[in-house]
Motif scaffolding. Sequence first.
Motif, PDB file in Angstrom:
ATOM      1  N   GLN A   1      52.609  26.365  42.290  1.00  0.00           N
ATOM      2  CA  GLN A   1      51.952  27.655  42.505  1.00  0.00           C
ATOM      3  C   GLN A   1      52.957  28.769  42.261  1.00  0.00           C
ATOM      4  OE1 GLN A   1      48.837  28.391  45.487  1.00  0.00           O
ATOM      5  NE2 GLN A   1      50.413  29.559  46.553  1.00  0.00           N
TER       6      GLN A   1
ATOM      7  N   ASP B   1      39.962  35.795  45.183  1.00  0.00           N
ATOM      8  CA  ASP B   1      39.909  34.694  44.226  1.00  0.00           C
ATOM      9  C   ASP B   1      39.012  35.086  43.053  1.00  0.00           C
ATOM     10  OD1 ASP B   1      39.706  32.340  42.803  1.00  0.00           O
ATOM     11  OD2 ASP B   1      39.128  31.112  44.520  1.00  0.00           O
TER      12      ASP B   1
ATOM     13  N   THR C   1      44.421  34.370  41.984  1.00  0.00           N
ATOM     14  CA  THR C   1      44.112  35.243  43.104  1.00  0.00           C
ATOM     15  C   THR C   1      44.861  36.555  42.914  1.00  0.00           C
ATOM     16  OG1 THR C   1      43.901  33.312  44.544  1.00  0.00           O
ATOM     17  CG2 THR C   1      44.119  35.441  45.617  1.00  0.00           C
TER      18      THR C   1
ATOM     19  N   SER D   1      39.207  33.326  40.098  1.00  0.00           N
ATOM     20  CA  SER D   1      39.352  32.173  39.206  1.00  0.00           C
ATOM     21  C   SER D   1      38.163  31.980  38.273  1.00  0.00           C
ATOM     22  CB  SER D   1      39.569  30.894  40.014  1.00  0.00           C
ATOM     23  OG  SER D   1      40.692  31.004  40.844  1.00  0.00           O
ATOM     24  N   GLU D   2      36.957  32.044  38.810  1.00  0.00           N
ATOM     25  CA  GLU D   2      35.780  31.754  37.985  1.00  0.00           C
ATOM     26  C   GLU D   2      35.547  32.811  36.912  1.00  0.00           C
ATOM     27  OE1 GLU D   2      32.054  33.640  40.515  1.00  0.00           O
ATOM     28  OE2 GLU D   2      32.529  31.523  40.777  1.00  0.00           O
TER      29      GLU D   2
ATOM     30  N   LYS E   1      43.672  28.408  39.198  1.00  0.00           N
ATOM     31  CA  LYS E   1      43.403  29.242  40.371  1.00  0.00           C
ATOM     32  C   LYS E   1      44.113  30.571  40.144  1.00  0.00           C
ATOM     33  CE  LYS E   1      42.589  29.782  44.956  1.00  0.00           C
ATOM     34  NZ  LYS E   1      41.303  29.588  45.583  1.00  0.00           N
TER      35      LYS E   1
ATOM     36  N   ASN F   1      41.017  24.737  34.799  1.00  0.00           N
ATOM     37  CA  ASN F   1      40.586  24.911  36.176  1.00  0.00           C
ATOM     38  C   ASN F   1      41.612  25.680  37.002  1.00  0.00           C
ATOM     39  OD1 ASN F   1      38.668  24.482  38.212  1.00  0.00           O
ATOM     40  ND2 ASN F   1      39.768  22.699  38.984  1.00  0.00           N
TER      41      ASN F   1
ATOM     42  N   ASP G   1      45.706  24.047  38.707  1.00  0.00           N
ATOM     43  CA  ASP G   1      44.458  23.388  39.088  1.00  0.00           C
ATOM     44  C   ASP G   1      44.053  23.837  40.486  1.00  0.00           C
ATOM     45  OD1 ASP G   1      42.387  21.606  39.836  1.00  0.00           O
ATOM     46  OD2 ASP G   1      43.197  20.048  38.527  1.00  0.00           O
ATOM     47  N   GLN G   2      42.937  24.540  40.569  1.00  0.00           N
ATOM     48  CA  GLN G   2      42.511  25.064  41.865  1.00  0.00           C
ATOM     49  C   GLN G   2      42.014  23.997  42.820  1.00  0.00           C
ATOM     50  OE1 GLN G   2      38.960  27.603  41.832  1.00  0.00           O
ATOM     51  NE2 GLN G   2      38.682  27.030  39.680  1.00  0.00           N
ATOM     52  N   ASP G   3      41.627  22.833  42.305  1.00  0.00           N
ATOM     53  CA  ASP G   3      41.084  21.790  43.171  1.00  0.00           C
ATOM     54  C   ASP G   3      42.146  20.866  43.751  1.00  0.00           C
ATOM     55  OD1 ASP G   3      38.524  22.753  42.735  1.00  0.00           O
ATOM     56  OD2 ASP G   3      38.159  21.409  41.049  1.00  0.00           O
TER      57      ASP G   3
END
Length: 142
Positions: free
Chosen positions: A104, A19, A14, A21-22, A12, A10, A93-95
Amino acid sequence: MPAGNHVFYNAKVTVNGVDLSEDVRAIGGFPLTLAKVDSSGMGHLQNRAIPGVQDVGDISLSFKQNYTAAKVPATLMPLWTNRTIVSLVVRPDQDEAVGVENPQFTVDVFLSAYDPIAGSRGDLHMAPTTFAVAGALAVATA
């Protein structure tokens, strides 16, 4: 993110404030090295070394190719075309909030290699990239 072991799924990512990420399938690493400087002298029977300068090696990312506006090619192609230095931000972890258990990593980079179209019939269309480091690495834990 719970303390201890971590399953990497998951992240992150950028690039230049976008972003992506997905669309990231794999992060090839953030290779951190120290030069080994020989400090041996006369009378030493064994070689000795001291740590030298730090190096952040090339960062490779594999993107799932996504031609939607403001996604992979729309973000990356202008960076390559214009030879632009941008900020790359990655965290596990982006969440979760940035912290000791979710650091980060931020570094200025330029896109040194980008393969926008390649693959075989039936394969997921991937876009492998390499970012070369153009500035100092910053690691935030708060």
